[in-house]
Motif scaffolding. Structure first.
Motif, PDB file in Angstrom:
ATOM      1  N   ALA A   1       0.832  -1.210   0.000  1.00  0.00           N
ATOM      2  CA  ALA A   1       0.000   0.000   0.000  1.00  0.00           C
ATOM      3  C   ALA A   1       0.867   1.260   0.000  1.00  0.00           C
ATOM      4  O   ALA A   1       0.573   2.229  -0.705  1.00  0.00           O
ATOM      5  CB  ALA A   1      -0.945  -0.010   1.205  1.00  0.00           C
ATOM      6  N   VAL A   2       1.939   1.244   0.786  1.00  0.00           N
ATOM      7  CA  VAL A   2       2.873   2.380   0.824  1.00  0.00           C
ATOM      8  C   VAL A   2       3.469   2.608  -0.556  1.00  0.00           C
ATOM      9  O   VAL A   2       3.498   3.738  -1.059  1.00  0.00           O
ATOM     10  CB  VAL A   2       3.996   2.141   1.859  1.00  0.00           C
ATOM     11  CG1 VAL A   2       5.165   3.082   1.627  1.00  0.00           C
ATOM     12  CG2 VAL A   2       3.471   2.292   3.266  1.00  0.00           C
ATOM     13  N   MET A   3       3.929   1.542  -1.171  1.00  0.00           N
ATOM     14  CA  MET A   3       4.587   1.678  -2.473  1.00  0.00           C
ATOM     15  C   MET A   3       3.623   2.180  -3.545  1.00  0.00           C
ATOM     16  O   MET A   3       3.984   3.039  -4.351  1.00  0.00           O
ATOM     17  CB  MET A   3       5.226   0.347  -2.879  1.00  0.00           C
ATOM     18  CG  MET A   3       6.399  -0.038  -1.992  1.00  0.00           C
ATOM     19  SD  MET A   3       7.173  -1.603  -2.453  1.00  0.00           S
ATOM     20  CE  MET A   3       8.065  -1.070  -3.927  1.00  0.00           C
ATOM     21  N   LEU A   4       2.422   1.672  -3.538  1.00  0.00           N
ATOM     22  CA  LEU A   4       1.435   2.118  -4.531  1.00  0.00           C
ATOM     23  C   LEU A   4       1.025   3.572  -4.288  1.00  0.00           C
ATOM     24  O   LEU A   4       0.884   4.347  -5.239  1.00  0.00           O
ATOM     25  CB  LEU A   4       0.213   1.196  -4.515  1.00  0.00           C
ATOM     26  CG  LEU A   4       0.462  -0.219  -5.038  1.00  0.00           C
ATOM     27  CD1 LEU A   4      -0.765  -1.099  -4.798  1.00  0.00           C
ATOM     28  CD2 LEU A   4       0.859  -0.209  -6.500  1.00  0.00           C
ATOM     29  N   ALA A   5       0.838   3.950  -3.032  1.00  0.00           N
ATOM     30  CA  ALA A   5       0.453   5.327  -2.723  1.00  0.00           C
ATOM     31  C   ALA A   5       1.575   6.301  -3.069  1.00  0.00           C
ATOM     32  O   ALA A   5       1.327   7.379  -3.628  1.00  0.00           O
ATOM     33  CB  ALA A   5       0.074   5.454  -1.246  1.00  0.00           C
ATOM     34  N   TYR A   6       2.786   5.948  -2.737  1.00  0.00           N
ATOM     35  CA  TYR A   6       3.944   6.795  -3.043  1.00  0.00           C
ATOM     36  C   TYR A   6       4.046   7.000  -4.552  1.00  0.00           C
ATOM     37  O   TYR A   6       4.178   8.128  -5.034  1.00  0.00           O
ATOM     38  CB  TYR A   6       5.210   6.136  -2.497  1.00  0.00           C
ATOM     39  CG  TYR A   6       6.450   6.990  -2.586  1.00  0.00           C
ATOM     40  CD1 TYR A   6       6.923   7.663  -1.460  1.00  0.00           C
ATOM     41  CD2 TYR A   6       7.168   7.107  -3.771  1.00  0.00           C
ATOM     42  CE1 TYR A   6       8.077   8.431  -1.524  1.00  0.00           C
ATOM     43  CE2 TYR A   6       8.316   7.875  -3.842  1.00  0.00           C
ATOM     44  CZ  TYR A   6       8.766   8.536  -2.725  1.00  0.00           C
ATOM     45  OH  TYR A   6       9.899   9.298  -2.799  1.00  0.00           O
ATOM     46  N   HIS A   7       3.961   5.900  -5.288  1.00  0.00           N
ATOM     47  CA  HIS A   7       4.047   5.980  -6.735  1.00  0.00           C
ATOM     48  C   HIS A   7       2.881   6.780  -7.304  1.00  0.00           C
ATOM     49  O   HIS A   7       3.061   7.609  -8.205  1.00  0.00           O
ATOM     50  CB  HIS A   7       4.080   4.564  -7.340  1.00  0.00           C
ATOM     51  CG  HIS A   7       4.316   4.568  -8.804  1.00  0.00           C
ATOM     52  ND1 HIS A   7       3.299   4.367  -9.711  1.00  0.00           N
ATOM     53  CD2 HIS A   7       5.436   4.763  -9.536  1.00  0.00           C
ATOM     54  CE1 HIS A   7       3.792   4.438 -10.928  1.00  0.00           C
ATOM     55  NE2 HIS A   7       5.086   4.674 -10.855  1.00  0.00           N
ATOM     56  N   GLY A   8       1.699   6.555  -6.768  1.00  0.00           N
ATOM     57  CA  GLY A   8       0.529   7.294  -7.230  1.00  0.00           C
ATOM     58  C   GLY A   8       0.689   8.788  -7.046  1.00  0.00           C
ATOM     59  O   GLY A   8       0.343   9.580  -7.934  1.00  0.00           O
TER      60      GLY A   8
END
Length: 188
Positions: free
Chosen positions: A84-91
């Motif tokens: 979730a962190v990685m997807l949110a950061y990338h988003g």
């Protein structure tokens, strides 16, 4: 007398609109003043100059990024939280590329507000890695690896020109990062 409605926060909002539209190079006091509908000297009643404005932007961008990451990770732990962190950061980085490129990866330590804002996202990453039963030293190493992976993927995203789906590459990166527990323990 200051113009009604012109505050440091309103100036930051205007500066972000300038950056979103024209990129970091477009950020000038004249452009921000024009966006606010005032003469450039009017800004000096609220910000001391471009360096202070850049510091305020750094704080806002880190706050936005941290909020996106926290919102994504709430109620999750372990691998689910890490993904979730990685997807949110990338988003955030892809959704706001000019803002993201404006935020320094190493904030000015002489600016306490910027340093504190940058530290808050680290606190979130540290908390995510606590679920991996890592030592404090291992958490620091894991966080460095995660930041390098997230930043590198975000910055290179537009450079991926091959026909293979970038989402597959992102999935591989996420799955690789999930093995951080093993890698961090091997390294220490």
């Amino acid at each position: 007398m200051p113009r009604a409605g012109l505050t440091p926060a309103a100036i930051v909002d205007a500066a972000l609109r300038v950056v979103d539209a024209g990129g970091p190079a477009a950020l000038t006091l004249a452009a921000v003043a024009a966006e606010c509908g005032v003469a450039t000297p009017s800004l000096y009643k609220h910000v001391a100059g471009l360096p202070e404005l850049r510091g305020l932007l750094t704080v806002r961008i880190y706050e936005e990024l941290t909020t996106a990451v926290i919102d994504a990770v709430i109620g999750r732990s372990g691998d689910d939280a890490l993904e979730a962190v990685m997807l949110a950061y990338h988003g955030y980085a892809i959704g706001h590329p000019h803002r993201y490129s404006l935020a320094p990866q190493r904030p000015d330590v002489t600016d306490p507000a910027a340093a504190a804002a940058a530290s808050r996202i680290l606190d979130v990453l540290f908390a995510v890695f606590k679920a991996y039963d890592l030592t404090d030293e291992q958490i620091v190493h894991a966080t460095r690896v995660l930041r390098a992976a997230m930043h590198g993927f975000a910055v290179l995203h537009g450079a991926f020109q091959m026909v293979e789906d970038v989402r597959t590459t992102q999935r591989i990166l996420i799955e690789t990062m999930k093995s951080i527990r093993v890698a961090a323990k091997i390294a220490s």
